[in-house]
Scaffold this active site. Structure first.
Site: not given
Length: 290
Positions: A70, A106
């Site tokens: 990420k 997220d």
């Protein structure tokens, strides 16, 4: 049916085999009738540049990523969104005609999972336990969703001050406090309408709770309590919050809704969230029993 027009999407992670993302997205393709397929690829940081080159060369529609990819992916992308910039994390890459754009869905997944039950963050006081990747995503999204106050409790270690400075720079509604101060957590619970556990305490076979029984006793039927963990389906913290009469949510809603954010960016269509949640719930239940 897979044919010459099938669009490929996937997950880059290490390890990748355990991921529920293929179930989530392939269920979505099936329900919506979109001609797509989603696969999991075991990729380490070293293999990431080649994977991104393949994405461009083969016109792959998009990827999700897990940590540490990420953060490793950011220098390899053409562009990242403001929320990914703030978090310095990308869980979604969109291929726009060879231009790779990174985003983070997220935190919005957490907001949207509550929105499903008509729970909004606007003007609410939120307490977040932990400030790791999931915690920062939740904090960022809570700020964007109009939270009145966000109390964050973080362990006092060598990065406490730098993390405090980072998070509090996002908004003056964010206050980062030491996790060790139980009286302060209890006070924050008293002021809050929403409590979010973003730590990994209570995962798998761990029977611990992220705060003591004395602090949990400050939860009431007026509280919304969420846990980012979805395995097990009911963590000891969620079980204890239920006993206090609180409205509780495990991590499946956040997991599926963050995937729904990726799905929308890749396909332009909304994910059929409810049947996907049911499929994931069944899969997790089966894993718990095995």
């Amino acid at each position: 049916m897979i044919d010459g027009h099938t669009k490929l999407f996937g997950l880059l992670a290490h390890p990748a085999a355990h991921s529920l993302s293929p179930l989530i997205h392939n269920t979505s393709f099936k329900v919506t009738g979109i001609n797509g397929v989603y696969l999991a690829f075991d990729v380490t940081s070293d293999g990431l540049p080649d994977s991104l080159a393949a994405m461009r060369a083969m016109n792959i529609g998009g990827f999700n990523l897990s940590m540490p990819l990420k953060t490793d992916v950011i220098p390899l992308l053409d562009e990242i969104t403001p929320r990914a910039e703030r978090l310095q994390a990308v869980n979604t890459v969109i291929n726009r005609d060879g231009r790779l754009v990174g985003d983070s869905t997220d935190g919005q997944g957490w907001v949207d999972s509550l929105k499903q039950d008509d729970i909004t963050i606007d003007e609410k006081v939120v307490t977040v336990l932990g400030s790791g990747g999931a915690g920062r995503a939740i904090i960022s999204a809570a700020v964007d969703a109009g939270a009145q106050k966000v109390y964050v409790f973080k362990r006092t270690n060598d990065i406490f001050e730098s993390r405090k400075e980072q998070l509090e720079s996002w908004s003056d509604v964010v206050e980062v406090l030491p996790y060790e101060d139980e009286s302060m957590i209890a006070q924050a619970f008293d002021e809050s309408q929403i409590v979010a556990n973003s730590t990994n305490v209570g995962m798998a076979g761990d029977q611990s709770t992220p705060v003591s029984k004395a602090v949990i006793s400050h939860l009431t039927p007026q509280h919304i309590v969420t846990d980012a963990i979805y395995f097990p389906l009911e963590t000891p913290f969620i079980r204890a919050a239920k006993q206090q009469g609180s409205h509780t949510y495990n991590g499946i809603g956040m997991l599926v809704n963050q995937a729904a954010g990726s799905f929308l960016e890749w396909t332009g269509q909304r994910m059929p969230v409810q049947p996907v949640i049911e499929a994931v719930h069944t899969a997790v239940q089966q894993r718990q029993q095995s």
